[in-house]
Structures are given as structure tokens and as C-alpha cells.
Design a protein around this motif. Sequence first.
Motif, PDB file in Angstrom:
ATOM      1  N   SER A 108       0.864  -1.179   0.000  1.00  0.00           N
ATOM      2  CA  SER A 108       0.000   0.000   0.000  1.00  0.00           C
ATOM      3  C   SER A 108       0.903   1.232   0.000  1.00  0.00           C
ATOM      4  N   PRO A 109       0.337   2.420  -0.069  1.00  0.00           N
ATOM      5  CA  PRO A 109       1.194   3.609  -0.020  1.00  0.00           C
ATOM      6  C   PRO A 109       1.968   3.738   1.290  1.00  0.00           C
ATOM      7  N   THR A 110       1.543   3.035   2.340  1.00  0.00           N
ATOM      8  CA  THR A 110       2.196   3.202   3.643  1.00  0.00           C
ATOM      9  C   THR A 110       2.865   1.944   4.178  1.00  0.00           C
ATOM     10  N   ARG A 111       2.453   0.752   3.722  1.00  0.00           N
ATOM     11  CA  ARG A 111       3.002  -0.473   4.282  1.00  0.00           C
ATOM     12  C   ARG A 111       3.309  -1.486   3.184  1.00  0.00           C
ATOM     13  N   VAL A 112       4.270  -2.369   3.502  1.00  0.00           N
ATOM     14  CA  VAL A 112       4.597  -3.518   2.656  1.00  0.00           C
ATOM     15  C   VAL A 112       4.400  -4.761   3.509  1.00  0.00           C
ATOM     16  N   ARG A 113       3.497  -5.646   3.069  1.00  0.00           N
ATOM     17  CA  ARG A 113       3.205  -6.861   3.824  1.00  0.00           C
ATOM     18  C   ARG A 113       3.565  -8.076   2.984  1.00  0.00           C
ATOM     19  N   LEU A 114       3.993  -9.138   3.646  1.00  0.00           N
ATOM     20  CA  LEU A 114       4.312 -10.415   2.995  1.00  0.00           C
ATOM     21  C   LEU A 114       3.393 -11.476   3.539  1.00  0.00           C
ATOM     22  N   LEU A 115       2.789 -12.236   2.630  1.00  0.00           N
ATOM     23  CA  LEU A 115       1.843 -13.273   3.014  1.00  0.00           C
ATOM     24  C   LEU A 115       2.364 -14.636   2.576  1.00  0.00           C
ATOM     25  N   ASP A 116       2.201 -15.612   3.472  1.00  0.00           N
ATOM     26  CA  ASP A 116       2.460 -17.011   3.149  1.00  0.00           C
ATOM     27  C   ASP A 116       1.094 -17.680   3.091  1.00  0.00           C
ATOM     28  N   GLY A 117       0.556 -17.793   1.892  1.00  0.00           N
ATOM     29  CA  GLY A 117      -0.834 -18.194   1.765  1.00  0.00           C
ATOM     30  C   GLY A 117      -1.714 -17.062   2.252  1.00  0.00           C
ATOM     31  N   ALA A 118      -2.552 -17.338   3.248  1.00  0.00           N
ATOM     32  CA  ALA A 118      -3.397 -16.288   3.824  1.00  0.00           C
ATOM     33  C   ALA A 118      -2.790 -15.706   5.101  1.00  0.00           C
ATOM     34  N   GLU A 119      -1.652 -16.229   5.537  1.00  0.00           N
ATOM     35  CA  GLU A 119      -1.042 -15.780   6.798  1.00  0.00           C
ATOM     36  C   GLU A 119      -0.042 -14.663   6.535  1.00  0.00           C
ATOM     37  N   GLU A 120      -0.183 -13.579   7.291  1.00  0.00           N
ATOM     38  CA  GLU A 120       0.776 -12.481   7.198  1.00  0.00           C
ATOM     39  C   GLU A 120       2.019 -12.844   7.995  1.00  0.00           C
ATOM     40  N   VAL A 121       3.175 -12.858   7.331  1.00  0.00           N
ATOM     41  CA  VAL A 121       4.414 -13.271   7.985  1.00  0.00           C
ATOM     42  C   VAL A 121       5.378 -12.103   8.191  1.00  0.00           C
ATOM     43  N   ALA A 122       5.113 -10.958   7.557  1.00  0.00           N
ATOM     44  CA  ALA A 122       5.968  -9.784   7.741  1.00  0.00           C
ATOM     45  C   ALA A 122       5.171  -8.547   7.367  1.00  0.00           C
ATOM     46  N   SER A 123       5.443  -7.470   8.088  1.00  0.00           N
ATOM     47  CA  SER A 123       4.783  -6.195   7.803  1.00  0.00           C
ATOM     48  C   SER A 123       5.765  -5.078   8.116  1.00  0.00           C
ATOM     49  N   HIS A 124       5.992  -4.189   7.146  1.00  0.00           N
ATOM     50  CA  HIS A 124       6.970  -3.109   7.298  1.00  0.00           C
ATOM     51  C   HIS A 124       6.362  -1.786   6.848  1.00  0.00           C
ATOM     52  N   VAL A 125       6.870  -0.717   7.425  1.00  0.00           N
ATOM     53  CA  VAL A 125       6.550   0.611   6.900  1.00  0.00           C
ATOM     54  C   VAL A 125       7.205   0.741   5.528  1.00  0.00           C
ATOM     55  N   ARG A 126       6.445   1.183   4.551  1.00  0.00           N
ATOM     56  CA  ARG A 126       6.990   1.273   3.200  1.00  0.00           C
ATOM     57  C   ARG A 126       8.012   2.402   3.105  1.00  0.00           C
ATOM     58  N   SER A 127       9.125   2.104   2.479  1.00  0.00           N
ATOM     59  CA  SER A 127      10.159   3.103   2.243  1.00  0.00           C
ATOM     60  C   SER A 127      10.057   3.612   0.811  1.00  0.00           C
ATOM     61  N   TRP A 128      10.161   4.917   0.653  1.00  0.00           N
ATOM     62  CA  TRP A 128      10.153   5.523  -0.675  1.00  0.00           C
ATOM     63  C   TRP A 128      11.554   5.928  -1.107  1.00  0.00           C
ATOM     64  N   ASP A 129      12.561   5.447  -0.371  1.00  0.00           N
ATOM     65  CA  ASP A 129      13.945   5.665  -0.780  1.00  0.00           C
ATOM     66  C   ASP A 129      14.331   4.634  -1.836  1.00  0.00           C
ATOM     67  N   LYS A 130      15.590   4.647  -2.193  1.00  0.00           N
ATOM     68  CA  LYS A 130      16.148   3.641  -3.093  1.00  0.00           C
ATOM     69  C   LYS A 130      17.370   3.026  -2.422  1.00  0.00           C
ATOM     70  N   GLY A 131      17.412   1.706  -2.410  1.00  0.00           N
ATOM     71  CA  GLY A 131      18.540   1.020  -1.791  1.00  0.00           C
ATOM     72  C   GLY A 131      18.438   0.894  -0.284  1.00  0.00           C
ATOM     73  N   ALA A 132      17.263   1.150   0.279  1.00  0.00           N
ATOM     74  CA  ALA A 132      17.089   1.035   1.737  1.00  0.00           C
ATOM     75  C   ALA A 132      16.902  -0.433   2.132  1.00  0.00           C
ATOM     76  N   VAL A 133      17.323  -0.762   3.344  1.00  0.00           N
ATOM     77  CA  VAL A 133      17.120  -2.097   3.914  1.00  0.00           C
ATOM     78  C   VAL A 133      16.207  -1.926   5.119  1.00  0.00           C
ATOM     79  N   VAL A 134      14.997  -2.465   5.006  1.00  0.00           N
ATOM     80  CA  VAL A 134      13.988  -2.333   6.062  1.00  0.00           C
ATOM     81  C   VAL A 134      13.894  -3.673   6.777  1.00  0.00           C
ATOM     82  N   GLU A 135      14.158  -3.677   8.089  1.00  0.00           N
ATOM     83  CA  GLU A 135      14.281  -4.929   8.817  1.00  0.00           C
ATOM     84  C   GLU A 135      13.373  -4.955  10.037  1.00  0.00           C
ATOM     85  N   ASP A 136      12.964  -6.165  10.383  1.00  0.00           N
ATOM     86  CA  ASP A 136      12.230  -6.425  11.615  1.00  0.00           C
ATOM     87  C   ASP A 136      13.217  -7.055  12.591  1.00  0.00           C
ATOM     88  N   SER A 137      13.354  -6.481  13.783  1.00  0.00           N
ATOM     89  CA  SER A 137      14.345  -6.983  14.739  1.00  0.00           C
ATOM     90  C   SER A 137      14.104  -8.443  15.114  1.00  0.00           C
TER      91      SER A 137
END
Length: 268
Positions: A108-137
Motif C-alpha cells: 500500500s502507499p504506507t506499508r509492505v506486507r508479505l503473506l504465506d498463503g493467507a497468513e501475514e508473515v511480515a509487515s513493514h513501513v513502506r520506504s520511498w527511498d532507493k537502496g534502503a534495507v527495512v528490517e524487523d528486529s
Amino acid sequence: MERTIRYLRDSFFAARTFHGLDDVNRQLQRWVEEVAHQRRVPGDASGRTVAQALEAERPLLLPLPAHPLPTDVLRPVSSGKTPYVRFDGNDYSIPDGLVRRPLTLVASPTRVRLLDGAEEVASHVRSWDKGAVVEDSSHLAALARRKAHAHELRGRDLLLARCPRAEQLLQALANRGDNLGNHTVKLLALADRYGSAETDTAIAETLARGALGPASVAHILDQRSRKRALLRHCPTCCRMTRACASSASPALLNAYDVLLGRDSEQAP
């Protein structure tokens, strides 16, 4: 339409900086109100502005949908060897157990989510930079634990292959609650320095003494190394010392009795 896009690009975006989608939308709203809507409508003899023409036409326009239209980006993705998925020039972390598995990315304009089937396995704030590394601790912590465990197991397997008696020592240390990874590293270092067979023998002696730990093994190996060094550097002295010790006769103490003025027969 193309002329309108060019006008937007040249008048609004040219030389403009912003720090995210919300920031650029705020700047755009202000530009619309202060610049775009203050233009005169081309060909309008009354000289109305764009803002005035829009207000006059608004009652004739259809209402917006009651619910926003779905605009999220959906695409199938999978990671490479590392637990990151790339989207729009940026990398987003995923759980280590999902490396190389097919996933669904929903952006979405604000978030990037990853789904494994119907299960959400990761959710991040979307970055509008280039070359950024967005990580979950939590993803990084799980990866670090897995790598540490795998490294410890590899080291332990190598140690047991070189020194079989180390299995009993490690088991005793585990029962005591010690850190086996640290002990494994130290025992491997001793095997590299003194040899596998010598270290295995020292481990057996350590177990027999009940003094558990790499420090005890190192002490035994150091003692043996010093004895071998002494024999190697002075073998003649060592042979003479052993020969003298085996051929020495008991010393006579009569001379001491004479010096003390006592009769040897009266001496106790």
C-alpha cells in the motif's frame, strides 16, 4: 492530458524535495490551492479561475465511491539466499524459515506486507527511498540464533570426530549448565595446538580426576609438553639423574656422631 502531466512535472516536481508520501501530498495540496487553482481558465471570457470553475461544476460531478478503490500492489515474490525480499528498489526482511519460498507481496502507499498463503508473515513501513534495507528486529534475532546454533553444532561435530572422549566431557559440562559453545572452541584450539590424540588422552585423564573443563585439559597438556621439552633438550642429564638415583647407597652417619662427641654405639 499529456500537457497537464507536463505542467505538473515542470511546475510542481521540478527541484522540489520531500521526505515521504505524506509530505509530498501536503506540498501538493498547498500548490494546488495557491498555484494551480489560481490560474485563469483558458478560453473563458469571464476570466474565472480554475478554482471558481471547479466550484461551478462540482454539483454536476458524480460522487466519489463510498469505499476507497483497492489500489494495493499485489505480486508473487521469493527471496534469494538471504531473508530479504526486494520491492521498488528496497529490501524488506522476512522470517529466516521462508527463504526461497513463494510468497505474496501486498504494498500500500504506507506499508509492505508479505503473506504465506493467507497468513501475514511480515509487515513493514513502506520506504520511498532507493537502496534502503527495512528490517524487523525479530527476524534478525531468529536468524542470529539459528546461525549460532548451527556454528556450535558444526564445531561440536568436528571436536567429537577428532577427540571421541570429548562427548563424555561435554555431557558432564552440559549437566552442570555450562556454555558448550565456548568450551568447544577452547577444546578445538587445544587439539590444534597439541594434536587430536594427545588432547583426547588429556580429556580422559581430566574425566578420571573429576576436574571438568578445558582449563584442566590445558593444564595436563602443558605439563606433558614441558616434560617432553626437558627430555629433548637435556637427555644426558636426565639419564644421569635417573642412574644416580638408582645406584645411590645409604649415607653413613658415623661421621656426624664423631663431630658431636658421641660414641657411635650409643647413638640411637
